[in-house]
Design a protein around this motif. Sequence first.
Motif, PDB file in Angstrom:
ATOM      1  N   VAL A 229       0.848  -1.199   0.000  1.00  0.00           N
ATOM      2  CA  VAL A 229       0.000   0.000   0.000  1.00  0.00           C
ATOM      3  C   VAL A 229       0.881   1.245   0.000  1.00  0.00           C
ATOM      4  N   ALA A 230       1.919   1.249   0.844  1.00  0.00           N
ATOM      5  CA  ALA A 230       2.835   2.396   0.908  1.00  0.00           C
ATOM      6  C   ALA A 230       3.559   2.591  -0.418  1.00  0.00           C
ATOM      7  N   GLU A 231       4.024   1.507  -1.017  1.00  0.00           N
ATOM      8  CA  GLU A 231       4.725   1.575  -2.303  1.00  0.00           C
ATOM      9  C   GLU A 231       3.791   2.063  -3.406  1.00  0.00           C
ATOM     10  N   ASN A 232       2.582   1.525  -3.439  1.00  0.00           N
ATOM     11  CA  ASN A 232       1.605   1.942  -4.459  1.00  0.00           C
ATOM     12  C   ASN A 232       1.204   3.404  -4.286  1.00  0.00           C
ATOM     13  N   ALA A 233       1.105   3.861  -3.048  1.00  0.00           N
ATOM     14  CA  ALA A 233       0.768   5.269  -2.805  1.00  0.00           C
ATOM     15  C   ALA A 233       1.820   6.172  -3.441  1.00  0.00           C
ATOM     16  N   LYS A 234       3.091   5.800  -3.306  1.00  0.00           N
ATOM     17  CA  LYS A 234       4.165   6.579  -3.942  1.00  0.00           C
ATOM     18  C   LYS A 234       4.044   6.510  -5.459  1.00  0.00           C
ATOM     19  N   THR A 235       3.842   5.310  -5.972  1.00  0.00           N
ATOM     20  CA  THR A 235       3.748   5.102  -7.420  1.00  0.00           C
ATOM     21  C   THR A 235       2.618   5.916  -8.033  1.00  0.00           C
ATOM     22  N   PHE A 236       1.454   5.929  -7.366  1.00  0.00           N
ATOM     23  CA  PHE A 236       0.273   6.611  -7.901  1.00  0.00           C
ATOM     24  C   PHE A 236       0.142   8.047  -7.396  1.00  0.00           C
ATOM     25  N   ASP A 237       1.132   8.498  -6.612  1.00  0.00           N
ATOM     26  CA  ASP A 237       1.174   9.865  -6.103  1.00  0.00           C
ATOM     27  C   ASP A 237      -0.088  10.230  -5.318  1.00  0.00           C
ATOM     28  N   VAL A 238      -0.451   9.345  -4.398  1.00  0.00           N
ATOM     29  CA  VAL A 238      -1.555   9.594  -3.470  1.00  0.00           C
ATOM     30  C   VAL A 238      -1.035   9.339  -2.061  1.00  0.00           C
ATOM     31  N   ASN A 239      -1.779   9.776  -1.064  1.00  0.00           N
ATOM     32  CA  ASN A 239      -1.294   9.507   0.288  1.00  0.00           C
ATOM     33  C   ASN A 239      -1.657   8.084   0.705  1.00  0.00           C
ATOM     34  N   PHE A 240      -0.988   7.609   1.741  1.00  0.00           N
ATOM     35  CA  PHE A 240      -1.158   6.240   2.220  1.00  0.00           C
ATOM     36  C   PHE A 240      -2.617   5.941   2.549  1.00  0.00           C
ATOM     37  N   ASP A 241      -3.284   6.860   3.245  1.00  0.00           N
ATOM     38  CA  ASP A 241      -4.669   6.623   3.668  1.00  0.00           C
ATOM     39  C   ASP A 241      -5.612   6.440   2.478  1.00  0.00           C
ATOM     40  N   GLU A 242      -5.402   7.222   1.437  1.00  0.00           N
ATOM     41  CA  GLU A 242      -6.245   7.095   0.245  1.00  0.00           C
ATOM     42  C   GLU A 242      -6.034   5.742  -0.416  1.00  0.00           C
ATOM     43  N   GLU A 243      -4.781   5.336  -0.542  1.00  0.00           N
ATOM     44  CA  GLU A 243      -4.492   4.041  -1.167  1.00  0.00           C
ATOM     45  C   GLU A 243      -5.009   2.896  -0.295  1.00  0.00           C
ATOM     46  N   LEU A 244      -4.907   3.040   1.009  1.00  0.00           N
ATOM     47  CA  LEU A 244      -5.433   2.016   1.911  1.00  0.00           C
ATOM     48  C   LEU A 244      -6.945   1.867   1.729  1.00  0.00           C
ATOM     49  N   LYS A 245      -7.644   2.967   1.651  1.00  0.00           N
ATOM     50  CA  LYS A 245      -9.099   2.910   1.436  1.00  0.00           C
ATOM     51  C   LYS A 245      -9.422   2.225   0.112  1.00  0.00           C
ATOM     52  N   ARG A 246      -8.652   2.541  -0.918  1.00  0.00           N
ATOM     53  CA  ARG A 246      -8.885   1.920  -2.230  1.00  0.00           C
ATOM     54  C   ARG A 246      -8.742   0.404  -2.134  1.00  0.00           C
ATOM     55  N   VAL A 247      -7.706  -0.052  -1.470  1.00  0.00           N
ATOM     56  CA  VAL A 247      -7.462  -1.494  -1.370  1.00  0.00           C
ATOM     57  C   VAL A 247      -8.533  -2.157  -0.499  1.00  0.00           C
ATOM     58  N   MET A 248      -8.915  -1.501   0.585  1.00  0.00           N
ATOM     59  CA  MET A 248      -9.951  -2.063   1.457  1.00  0.00           C
ATOM     60  C   MET A 248     -11.275  -2.212   0.707  1.00  0.00           C
ATOM     61  N   VAL A 249     -11.675  -1.173  -0.007  1.00  0.00           N
ATOM     62  CA  VAL A 249     -12.951  -1.231  -0.723  1.00  0.00           C
ATOM     63  C   VAL A 249     -12.856  -2.195  -1.903  1.00  0.00           C
ATOM     64  N   HIS A 250     -11.669  -2.357  -2.458  1.00  0.00           N
ATOM     65  CA  HIS A 250     -11.447  -3.317  -3.537  1.00  0.00           C
ATOM     66  C   HIS A 250     -11.818  -4.728  -3.063  1.00  0.00           C
ATOM     67  N   GLY A 251     -11.376  -5.081  -1.865  1.00  0.00           N
ATOM     68  CA  GLY A 251     -11.712  -6.390  -1.312  1.00  0.00           C
ATOM     69  C   GLY A 251     -13.206  -6.564  -1.114  1.00  0.00           C
ATOM     70  N   ILE A 252     -13.845  -5.536  -0.607  1.00  0.00           N
ATOM     71  CA  ILE A 252     -15.299  -5.583  -0.400  1.00  0.00           C
ATOM     72  C   ILE A 252     -16.023  -5.736  -1.738  1.00  0.00           C
ATOM     73  N   LEU A 253     -15.559  -5.005  -2.757  1.00  0.00           N
ATOM     74  CA  LEU A 253     -16.196  -5.096  -4.075  1.00  0.00           C
ATOM     75  C   LEU A 253     -16.046  -6.497  -4.673  1.00  0.00           C
ATOM     76  N   HIS A 254     -14.910  -7.154  -4.419  1.00  0.00           N
ATOM     77  CA  HIS A 254     -14.774  -8.544  -4.864  1.00  0.00           C
ATOM     78  C   HIS A 254     -15.844  -9.406  -4.211  1.00  0.00           C
ATOM     79  N   PHE A 255     -16.039  -9.226  -2.912  1.00  0.00           N
ATOM     80  CA  PHE A 255     -17.067  -9.997  -2.202  1.00  0.00           C
ATOM     81  C   PHE A 255     -18.457  -9.709  -2.770  1.00  0.00           C
TER      82      PHE A 255
END
Length: 139
Positions: free
Chosen positions: A84-110
């Motif tokens: 998440v930290a690495e992707n936040a740097k790659t996509f130029d977003v803050n850690f919290d935003e990327e964390l939310k994206r990944v968390m909701v990604h899992g929920i959307l899979h469900f």
Amino acid sequence: MINFYSENDFELQDKELYENWLKKVIASEGKKTGEISFIFCNDEYLLEINKKYLDHDTYTDIISFDNTLGKILQGDIFISTDRVAENAKTFDVNFDEELKRVMVHGILHFAGYKDKTEEEKSLMRQREEEKMKMFHVEQ
């Protein structure tokens, strides 16, 4: 019920805020919240899960084990905070935003969303953006 666990030194702040947001996301998809566990871990921990259960020898940011029954979403979502930290740097977003994206990604899979084809990835990204905006709505 949504649980948050940590297998590394990461500690999710404002757990109740995240839980309320995720429940709203689930309801917005016409689903119900069962028992969902988020397990935060490091790259090596998630790599071992990837090898053992999916036979993939690659780092990843998320692995979800879906135990959904009908409209009741449930399962385990493992998230590498290193990725998440690495992707936040790659996509130029803050850690919290990327964390939310990944968390909701899992929920959307469900909730039934896939991300194998370009079309599915596009829809998944659109839904992630839509659901992330719900976090900022007055709780």
